[in-house]
Write an enzyme that holds these catalytic residues in place. Structure first.
Site, mmCIF file in Angstrom:
data_model
loop_
_atom_site.group_PDB
_atom_site.id
_atom_site.type_symbol
_atom_site.label_atom_id
_atom_site.label_comp_id
_atom_site.label_asym_id
_atom_site.label_seq_id
_atom_site.Cartn_x
_atom_site.Cartn_y
_atom_site.Cartn_z
ATOM 1 N N HIS A 5 0.856 -1.194 0.000
ATOM 2 C CA HIS A 5 0.000 0.000 0.000
ATOM 3 C C HIS A 5 0.889 1.240 0.000
ATOM 4 C CE1 HIS A 5 -3.573 -2.194 2.136
ATOM 5 N NE2 HIS A 5 -3.595 -2.367 0.834
ATOM 6 N N TYR A 26 -7.477 -2.334 8.670
ATOM 7 C CA TYR A 26 -7.217 -3.543 9.456
ATOM 8 C C TYR A 26 -7.136 -3.264 10.945
ATOM 9 C CZ TYR A 26 -6.525 -5.397 4.884
ATOM 10 O OH TYR A 26 -6.746 -5.752 3.595
#
Length: 190
Positions: free
Chosen positions: A164, A173
C-alpha cells in the site's frame, strides 16, 4: 472521508477448512490448493498471483519479489519454511507434469490462469468447505493482513507487505484488531 467498510476475512478454523477441502490426487486441485496457501501466506493481489514467475521466488531464502504490483511498484515479501517446502514440492510435480514453466500457476497447456477462473475456483471450494461468507481472492489478502497485524501489532509492516502506498488504506485492518482488543478488555475478569 466516510468510514471504510471492514473487509471480510477468514478465521484460522475457516482457513484450515478451505485448505483441507482439496483432493490433491488431481494435479489441478493440488495446484489450486498451493495457490490458496500462497494467497494466505503472502497477501498477494489476484493479478500478482497470476503474473508470479518462478524466477521471482527464491526457494532457498524465501524471498518473493512482486514485480510491477499495483502502481507499477515492485515489493519483496518473505515466506516461511512451511510454505517454501510446499512450493518446492509443487515445482517438482509441475515440472513432471508440464515440463519447466515460467509462471508458478498455469493451465495444463502452460498458459496463465485467468482471473475469472480463479475467482470461481475460490468461491466453489469455499462453498465445498462449508464456509458461508462470500470469499474472493481479496478475502484471502484481507485474511493475511489481519493475521499479520494480529501477530506483529505493526501497521507499517503490514502496509509494506501489502504494497500500500498510502497508510490510510492499511488502517482498515486496525478496526478489526481494535474490536478484538475492545472485546478482550470488556470481557476481562467478567
Amino acid at each position: 472521508m466516510g468510514k471504510r467498510k471492514i473487509p471480510e476475512f477468514l478465521t484460522s478454523e475457516e482457513q484450515k477448512q478451505l485448505v483441507n477441502v482439496f483432493n490433491i490426487r488431481y494435479f489441478n486441485s493440488y495446484r489450486n490448493k498451493v495457490m490458496i496457501q500462497l494467497f494466505l501466506n503472502t497477501g498477494l493481489r489476484l493479478s500478482e498471483m497470476i503474473n508470479l514467475k518462478w524466477k521471482d521466488i527464491n526457494l532457498t531464502t524465501g524471498q518473493l519479489k512482486v514485480v510491477q504490483g499495483k502502481g507499477g511498484k515492485d515489493r519483496i515479501v518473505w515466506i516461511g519454511e512451511d510454505i517454501l517446502e510446499i512450493l518446492r514440492e509443487y515445482r517438482i510435480k509441475q515440472a513432471d507434469k508440464l515440463d519447466i514453466c515460467e509462471y508458478v500457476f498455469v493451465t495444463n497447456t502452460k498458459k496463465q490462469l485467468d482471473d475469472r477462473g480463479i475467482r470461481r475456483m475460490i468461491d466453489t471450494y469455499a462453498t465445498k468447505a462449508g464456509i458461508t461468507k462470500s470469499i474472493s481472492p481479496h478475502t484471502l489478502r484481507h485474511t493475511y493482513a489481519t493475521d499479520l497485524l494480529r501477530a506483529t501489532k505493526n501497521i507499517r509492516l503490514v502496509q509494506k507487505a501489502l504494497g500500500h502506498s498510502d497508510l490510510s488504506t492499511t488502517m482498515i485492518y486496525t478496526h478489526i484488531v481494535d474490536d478484538e482488543y475492545e472485546d478482550a478488555l470488556k470481557n476481562f475478569r467478567r
